[in-house]
Design a protein around this motif. Sequence first.
Motif, PDB file in Angstrom:
ATOM      1  N   PRO A 261      -7.662   5.971   2.205  1.00  0.00           N
ATOM      2  CA  PRO A 261      -7.616   5.212   0.954  1.00  0.00           C
ATOM      3  C   PRO A 261      -6.395   4.301   0.945  1.00  0.00           C
ATOM      4  O   PRO A 261      -5.313   4.700   1.373  1.00  0.00           O
ATOM      5  CB  PRO A 261      -7.506   6.301  -0.120  1.00  0.00           C
ATOM      6  CG  PRO A 261      -7.957   7.558   0.544  1.00  0.00           C
ATOM      7  CD  PRO A 261      -7.582   7.427   1.983  1.00  0.00           C
ATOM      8  N   SER A 262      -6.555   3.079   0.465  1.00  0.00           N
ATOM      9  CA  SER A 262      -5.422   2.153   0.428  1.00  0.00           C
ATOM     10  C   SER A 262      -4.339   2.637  -0.516  1.00  0.00           C
ATOM     11  O   SER A 262      -3.171   2.271  -0.363  1.00  0.00           O
ATOM     12  CB  SER A 262      -5.896   0.756   0.014  1.00  0.00           C
ATOM     13  OG  SER A 262      -6.572   0.807  -1.229  1.00  0.00           O
ATOM     14  N   THR A 263      -4.709   3.492  -1.485  1.00  0.00           N
ATOM     15  CA  THR A 263      -3.719   4.036  -2.420  1.00  0.00           C
ATOM     16  C   THR A 263      -3.025   5.270  -1.868  1.00  0.00           C
ATOM     17  O   THR A 263      -2.047   5.735  -2.449  1.00  0.00           O
ATOM     18  CB  THR A 263      -4.391   4.399  -3.751  1.00  0.00           C
ATOM     19  OG1 THR A 263      -5.476   5.307  -3.500  1.00  0.00           O
ATOM     20  CG2 THR A 263      -4.927   3.149  -4.439  1.00  0.00           C
ATOM     21  N   ASP A 264      -3.531   5.813  -0.751  1.00  0.00           N
ATOM     22  CA  ASP A 264      -2.940   7.017  -0.162  1.00  0.00           C
ATOM     23  C   ASP A 264      -2.989   6.917   1.361  1.00  0.00           C
ATOM     24  O   ASP A 264      -3.660   7.708   2.028  1.00  0.00           O
ATOM     25  CB  ASP A 264      -3.690   8.264  -0.643  1.00  0.00           C
ATOM     26  CG  ASP A 264      -3.036   9.559  -0.158  1.00  0.00           C
ATOM     27  OD1 ASP A 264      -1.828   9.541   0.148  1.00  0.00           O
ATOM     28  OD2 ASP A 264      -3.747  10.578  -0.069  1.00  0.00           O
ATOM     29  N   PRO A 265      -2.272   5.947   1.942  1.00  0.00           N
ATOM     30  CA  PRO A 265      -2.342   5.755   3.394  1.00  0.00           C
ATOM     31  C   PRO A 265      -1.770   6.924   4.185  1.00  0.00           C
ATOM     32  O   PRO A 265      -2.054   7.052   5.384  1.00  0.00           O
ATOM     33  CB  PRO A 265      -1.530   4.478   3.622  1.00  0.00           C
ATOM     34  CG  PRO A 265      -0.629   4.385   2.440  1.00  0.00           C
ATOM     35  CD  PRO A 265      -1.400   4.950   1.296  1.00  0.00           C
TER      36      PRO A 265
ATOM     37  N   LYS B 114     -14.885   0.460  -0.460  1.00  0.00           N
ATOM     38  CA  LYS B 114     -13.871  -0.379  -1.078  1.00  0.00           C
ATOM     39  C   LYS B 114     -12.545   0.365  -1.162  1.00  0.00           C
ATOM     40  O   LYS B 114     -12.492   1.588  -1.107  1.00  0.00           O
ATOM     41  CB  LYS B 114     -14.314  -0.808  -2.483  1.00  0.00           C
ATOM     42  CG  LYS B 114     -15.631  -1.549  -2.519  1.00  0.00           C
ATOM     43  CD  LYS B 114     -15.563  -2.858  -1.743  1.00  0.00           C
ATOM     44  CE  LYS B 114     -16.877  -3.626  -1.840  1.00  0.00           C
ATOM     45  NZ  LYS B 114     -16.844  -4.884  -1.063  1.00  0.00           N
ATOM     46  N   SER B 115     -11.476  -0.419  -1.302  1.00  0.00           N
ATOM     47  CA  SER B 115     -10.125   0.119  -1.500  1.00  0.00           C
ATOM     48  C   SER B 115      -9.738   1.102  -0.405  1.00  0.00           C
ATOM     49  O   SER B 115      -9.160   2.163  -0.677  1.00  0.00           O
ATOM     50  CB  SER B 115     -10.014   0.784  -2.879  1.00  0.00           C
ATOM     51  OG  SER B 115     -10.305  -0.132  -3.898  1.00  0.00           O
ATOM     52  N   ARG B 116     -10.060   0.743   0.825  1.00  0.00           N
ATOM     53  CA  ARG B 116      -9.671   1.556   1.961  1.00  0.00           C
ATOM     54  C   ARG B 116      -9.086   0.667   3.051  1.00  0.00           C
ATOM     55  O   ARG B 116      -9.309  -0.548   3.065  1.00  0.00           O
ATOM     56  CB  ARG B 116     -10.861   2.355   2.519  1.00  0.00           C
ATOM     57  CG  ARG B 116     -11.453   3.349   1.540  1.00  0.00           C
ATOM     58  CD  ARG B 116     -12.508   4.221   2.187  1.00  0.00           C
ATOM     59  NE  ARG B 116     -11.948   5.199   3.116  1.00  0.00           N
ATOM     60  CZ  ARG B 116     -11.475   6.391   2.746  1.00  0.00           C
ATOM     61  NH1 ARG B 116     -11.479   6.753   1.476  1.00  0.00           N
ATOM     62  NH2 ARG B 116     -10.992   7.229   3.655  1.00  0.00           N
TER      63      ARG B 116
ATOM     64  N   ASP C  92      -2.624  -7.895   1.008  1.00  0.00           N
ATOM     65  CA  ASP C  92      -2.939  -8.676  -0.185  1.00  0.00           C
ATOM     66  C   ASP C  92      -2.081  -9.930  -0.100  1.00  0.00           C
ATOM     67  O   ASP C  92      -1.451 -10.185   0.925  1.00  0.00           O
ATOM     68  CB  ASP C  92      -2.683  -7.874  -1.481  1.00  0.00           C
ATOM     69  CG  ASP C  92      -1.293  -7.269  -1.524  1.00  0.00           C
ATOM     70  OD1 ASP C  92      -0.317  -7.966  -1.182  1.00  0.00           O
ATOM     71  OD2 ASP C  92      -1.168  -6.077  -1.885  1.00  0.00           O
TER      72      ASP C  92
ATOM     73  N   THR D  78       1.794  -8.844   0.578  1.00  0.00           N
ATOM     74  CA  THR D  78       2.255  -7.867   1.571  1.00  0.00           C
ATOM     75  C   THR D  78       1.567  -8.069   2.915  1.00  0.00           C
ATOM     76  O   THR D  78       0.357  -8.286   2.968  1.00  0.00           O
ATOM     77  CB  THR D  78       1.963  -6.433   1.079  1.00  0.00           C
ATOM     78  OG1 THR D  78       2.356  -6.306  -0.286  1.00  0.00           O
ATOM     79  CG2 THR D  78       2.710  -5.416   1.921  1.00  0.00           C
TER      80      THR D  78
END
Length: 340
Positions: A77-81, A56-58, A297, A300
Amino acid sequence: MTSMRRRLLVLVAAVLVLAGVGTGVVLHAADRADRANQPHAGYPTVSAGRLSLGQKSRVMFVNAAPGPHRTAVASVPSTDPDGSRTASSLKCARFYAAAGTGVCLQSNPGVLKQSNRALLLDADLRTKRTFPLAGTPSRARVSPSGRFVAWTVFVSGESYSSAFFSTRTSILDTRTMRLTPSLETFSVIKDGESYHASDINFWGVTFASDDDTFYATLNTADKTYLVRGSLSRRTVTTRVENVECPSLSPDGTRVAFKKRVLSRTDLWHEYVLDLRTLRETPLAERHSVDDQATWLDNRTVAYALPTSGNVKTTDLWSVPADGTGNPRLLIAGASSPAPL
């Protein structure tokens, strides 16, 4: 010194020299491999590892960074592309995934002609089925449920800006393994009437969440149209002109697409279409975008652009879907994003 002893000493010396050369070759190869795995200018570290569509979240994508993992399916990670990438052993020209189902389009050069195929993947990126492709990979999508997979290939020509090109778009039901080899077998309703033509082409499928509705591009008579299709009725209906490579938003209310700027040019700008009002909103990206955008999302969209100074490599960029803001670099050296 006897001749036998001299020959023995020569043999030992030769063995030692060869051993030294061999060790040097091995160390040199190891050094090259080590350096190949190090970050290249402008790119983070890429390391081999196991990937899963259940993570998840990737964001998964096709890695375009130089090195041994080029064209491999990778993940960040989607929070750290911008962070370090984990690359699988699977290499693809196009890739997409949703709900534990993946599709990988491969193109391998051969002695007489290239070999093209589609791989249906499970959640661990293992191949479940393989399907031959009629041409060069272009687009790939998976429905939100993971049940349906679509791909588009160039049967002739190499891009949508070619003077003459032909595409073939296929849809696979992963539950029954029924393959529709070409959308051209579907009935076309254009301007409220049944339409038939020999020059029909389809590309860029995007699926709704009901496992029946889809959108795609229809090309005929030198014009492109957004079509809404039904898998159960095997029909498509035209909605709006000058729409290419649609991508349906997660909430199913809008379509991101590339719009041709000026007739008969290979310049496209990215827009978002409200499916209820048919109002078009131009996005902040001013470069020409020849890609099927992906929604990260409901706010975006992401898309690939050629890397500055290197037309053989692409970077992933993102931009707000409401026309505000500015484009930002999402992942350098990458294409075919699939948010998990």
